[in-house]
Scaffold this motif. Structure first.
Motif, short mmCIF file in Angstrom:
data_model
loop_
_atom_site.label_atom_id
_atom_site.label_comp_id
_atom_site.label_asym_id
_atom_site.label_seq_id
_atom_site.Cartn_x
_atom_site.Cartn_y
_atom_site.Cartn_z
N GLN A 7 0.97 -1.19 -0.02
CA GLN A 7 0.01 0.04 -0.09
C GLN A 7 0.78 1.23 -0.12
O GLN A 7 0.65 2.20 -0.86
CB GLN A 7 -0.85 0.06 1.14
CG GLN A 7 -1.73 1.48 1.29
CD GLN A 7 -2.73 1.22 2.26
OE1 GLN A 7 -2.81 0.56 3.40
NE2 GLN A 7 -3.90 2.29 2.23
N LEU A 8 1.85 1.20 0.76
CA LEU A 8 2.58 2.56 1.00
C LEU A 8 3.59 2.80 -0.29
O LEU A 8 3.62 3.72 -0.68
CB LEU A 8 3.64 2.40 2.12
CG LEU A 8 4.46 3.50 2.63
CD1 LEU A 8 3.64 4.93 2.54
CD2 LEU A 8 5.47 3.40 3.57
N SER A 9 4.05 1.52 -0.97
CA SER A 9 4.88 1.67 -2.13
C SER A 9 4.00 1.93 -3.52
O SER A 9 4.62 2.17 -4.62
CB SER A 9 5.53 0.41 -2.15
OG SER A 9 4.88 -0.73 -2.73
N MET A 10 2.80 1.81 -3.35
CA MET A 10 1.72 1.66 -4.49
C MET A 10 2.30 0.93 -5.55
O MET A 10 2.22 1.20 -6.79
CB MET A 10 1.63 3.26 -4.93
CG MET A 10 0.91 4.09 -4.19
SD MET A 10 1.18 5.79 -4.70
CE MET A 10 2.83 6.22 -4.75
N GLY A 11 2.74 -0.32 -5.14
CA GLY A 11 3.52 -1.25 -6.05
C GLY A 11 4.75 -0.90 -6.95
O GLY A 11 5.20 -1.55 -7.85
N LEU A 12 5.49 0.13 -6.56
CA LEU A 12 6.54 0.66 -7.37
C LEU A 12 7.68 -0.19 -6.69
O LEU A 12 7.90 -0.07 -5.76
CB LEU A 12 6.88 2.04 -7.13
CG LEU A 12 5.80 2.94 -7.54
CD1 LEU A 12 6.16 4.49 -7.11
CD2 LEU A 12 5.76 2.96 -9.20
N LEU A 14 11.05 0.01 -6.88
CA LEU A 14 12.12 0.22 -6.00
C LEU A 14 11.59 0.78 -4.74
O LEU A 14 12.18 0.40 -3.60
CB LEU A 14 12.59 1.80 -6.76
CG LEU A 14 13.73 2.27 -6.04
CD1 LEU A 14 15.01 1.37 -5.66
CD2 LEU A 14 14.04 3.61 -6.77
N LEU A 15 10.38 1.18 -4.38
CA LEU A 15 9.90 1.51 -3.31
C LEU A 15 9.71 0.14 -2.41
O LEU A 15 9.82 0.13 -1.09
CB LEU A 15 8.40 2.31 -3.28
CG LEU A 15 8.77 3.64 -3.28
CD1 LEU A 15 7.62 4.47 -3.44
CD2 LEU A 15 9.56 4.29 -2.09
N VAL A 16 9.12 -0.87 -3.05
CA VAL A 16 8.86 -2.05 -2.41
C VAL A 16 10.25 -2.59 -1.84
O VAL A 16 10.33 -3.38 -0.65
CB VAL A 16 8.05 -3.22 -3.37
CG1 VAL A 16 8.29 -4.61 -2.95
CG2 VAL A 16 6.87 -2.89 -3.74
N GLU A 17 11.31 -2.68 -2.44
CA GLU A 17 12.86 -2.99 -2.49
C GLU A 17 12.95 -2.25 -1.01
O GLU A 17 13.49 -2.99 -0.23
CB GLU A 17 13.54 -2.90 -3.39
CG GLU A 17 15.04 -3.34 -3.11
CD GLU A 17 16.09 -3.10 -4.06
OE1 GLU A 17 17.11 -3.79 -3.80
OE2 GLU A 17 15.88 -2.33 -5.07
N LEU A 18 13.12 -0.86 -1.26
CA LEU A 18 13.58 -0.05 0.00
C LEU A 18 12.64 -0.51 1.31
O LEU A 18 13.27 -0.53 2.29
CB LEU A 18 13.23 1.47 -0.44
CG LEU A 18 14.19 2.11 -1.42
CD1 LEU A 18 14.04 3.47 -1.78
CD2 LEU A 18 15.72 1.93 -0.83
N LEU A 19 11.40 -0.60 1.17
CA LEU A 19 10.70 -0.88 2.36
C LEU A 19 11.05 -2.15 2.88
O LEU A 19 11.09 -2.36 4.11
CB LEU A 19 9.00 -0.65 2.13
CG LEU A 19 8.62 0.86 1.83
CD1 LEU A 19 7.23 0.51 1.29
CD2 LEU A 19 8.58 1.65 3.05
#
Length: 81
Positions: A7-12, A14-19
């Motif tokens: 939800q926080l990454s909106m499925g992006l 790079l954000l999924v990986e960082l999180l």
């Protein structure tokens, strides 16, 4: 936990990986400091030369849906080409 990251990454990716690399132990730990989105944006723009182009990319990152009108409002008319 997975739901919070998605939800926080909106499925992006790079954000999924960082999180995921932050190794949160609870849902509340998922980007608790709010810096991971900023880190992701900086990774995206690190190769862009020229401060105006970087600012344009950062301004475009604000909206979930982007068209020329929204981009012009966020970045300013001088950055639209």
């Amino acid at each position: 936990m997975v739901e919070a990251v998605l939800q926080l990454s909106m499925g992006l990716p790079l954000l999924v990986e960082l999180l995921a690399l932050a190794r949160p132990r609870t849902v509340e730990d998922v980007d608790a400091d709010g810096n991971l989105a900023d880190m992701a944006i900086e990774r995206f723009v690190q190769w862009i030369t020229g401060p105006e182009k970087r600012d344009a990319v950062r301004a475009g990152a604000l909206a979930l849906q982007l068209n020329e009108d929204v981009f012009t409002a966020a970045a300013g008319p001088g950055l639209v080409t």
